[in-house]
Enzyme design. Sequence first.
Site, PDB file in Angstrom:
ATOM      1  N   THR A  80       0.808  -1.222   0.000  1.00 14.69           N
ATOM      2  CA  THR A  80       0.000   0.000   0.000  1.00 14.69           C
ATOM      3  C   THR A  80       0.839   1.269   0.000  1.00 14.69           C
ATOM      4  O   THR A  80       0.392   2.293  -0.514  1.00 14.69           O
ATOM      5  CB  THR A  80      -0.981   0.019   1.195  1.00 14.69           C
ATOM      6  OG1 THR A  80      -0.234  -0.110   2.409  1.00 14.69           O
ATOM      7  CG2 THR A  80      -1.982  -1.114   1.088  1.00 14.69           C
ATOM      8  N   CYS A  81       2.038   1.224   0.559  1.00 17.65           N
ATOM      9  CA  CYS A  81       2.901   2.414   0.576  1.00 17.65           C
ATOM     10  C   CYS A  81       3.272   2.850  -0.839  1.00 17.65           C
ATOM     11  O   CYS A  81       3.563   4.014  -1.085  1.00 17.65           O
ATOM     12  CB  CYS A  81       4.184   2.149   1.357  1.00 17.65           C
ATOM     13  SG  CYS A  81       3.910   1.808   3.086  1.00 17.65           S
ATOM     14  N   PHE A  82       3.289   1.875  -1.747  1.00 14.60           N
ATOM     15  CA  PHE A  82       3.740   2.144  -3.110  1.00 14.60           C
ATOM     16  C   PHE A  82       2.628   2.000  -4.149  1.00 14.60           C
ATOM     17  O   PHE A  82       2.894   2.057  -5.353  1.00 14.60           O
ATOM     18  CB  PHE A  82       4.896   1.207  -3.470  1.00 14.60           C
ATOM     19  CG  PHE A  82       6.023   1.258  -2.491  1.00 14.60           C
ATOM     20  CD1 PHE A  82       6.839   2.380  -2.406  1.00 14.60           C
ATOM     21  CD2 PHE A  82       6.254   0.212  -1.619  1.00 14.60           C
ATOM     22  CE1 PHE A  82       7.874   2.440  -1.483  1.00 14.60           C
ATOM     23  CE2 PHE A  82       7.286   0.263  -0.691  1.00 14.60           C
ATOM     24  CZ  PHE A  82       8.092   1.386  -0.623  1.00 14.60           C
TER      25      PHE A  82
END
Length: 114
Positions: A80-82
Site C-alpha cells: 500500500t505504501c507504493f
Amino acid sequence: KNTDYTGEFANSSGNKVVLWFWELVRSYEQEQKAKLLQFVTGTSGVPIQGFAYLQGNDGNVRRFTLHGDRNVKVFPRAHTCFNRIDMPIYKSKAEMQKYLTMAISMESTGFGIE
C-alpha cells in the site's frame, strides 16, 4: 495509461495476465473495485483529481503499479505504501479471478497472504 508495469510485466502491457487483470477489474461491481483499490492503495476512493493523482503514504504521487512476480505463488500481495500489487503469473483467468477476488474480500490490506 495511469499504471506502471514492473517485474515480469515490464514492457509487456500486452501480457495475458495483465489483460486478464483489467478484464476482471472491468467486470467487478463498484464495491469490488473499491475493495481492490483499498487492498492495493490503502484507500477505497480515487482522488478528486483522478486516478493519475494516487498518493503513497509519504504524500507524493505514486502511480498504480502492477508487478509480475514469479515468486508470488497463489494470492496477490499488496504494498500500500507504493500503490503496488504483486501478481503471480497465473495460468488462467479463472485462477486469477478466484484468488484476486478472495484476497480483496478478506480485506487484508497491505499484508501478503502466502
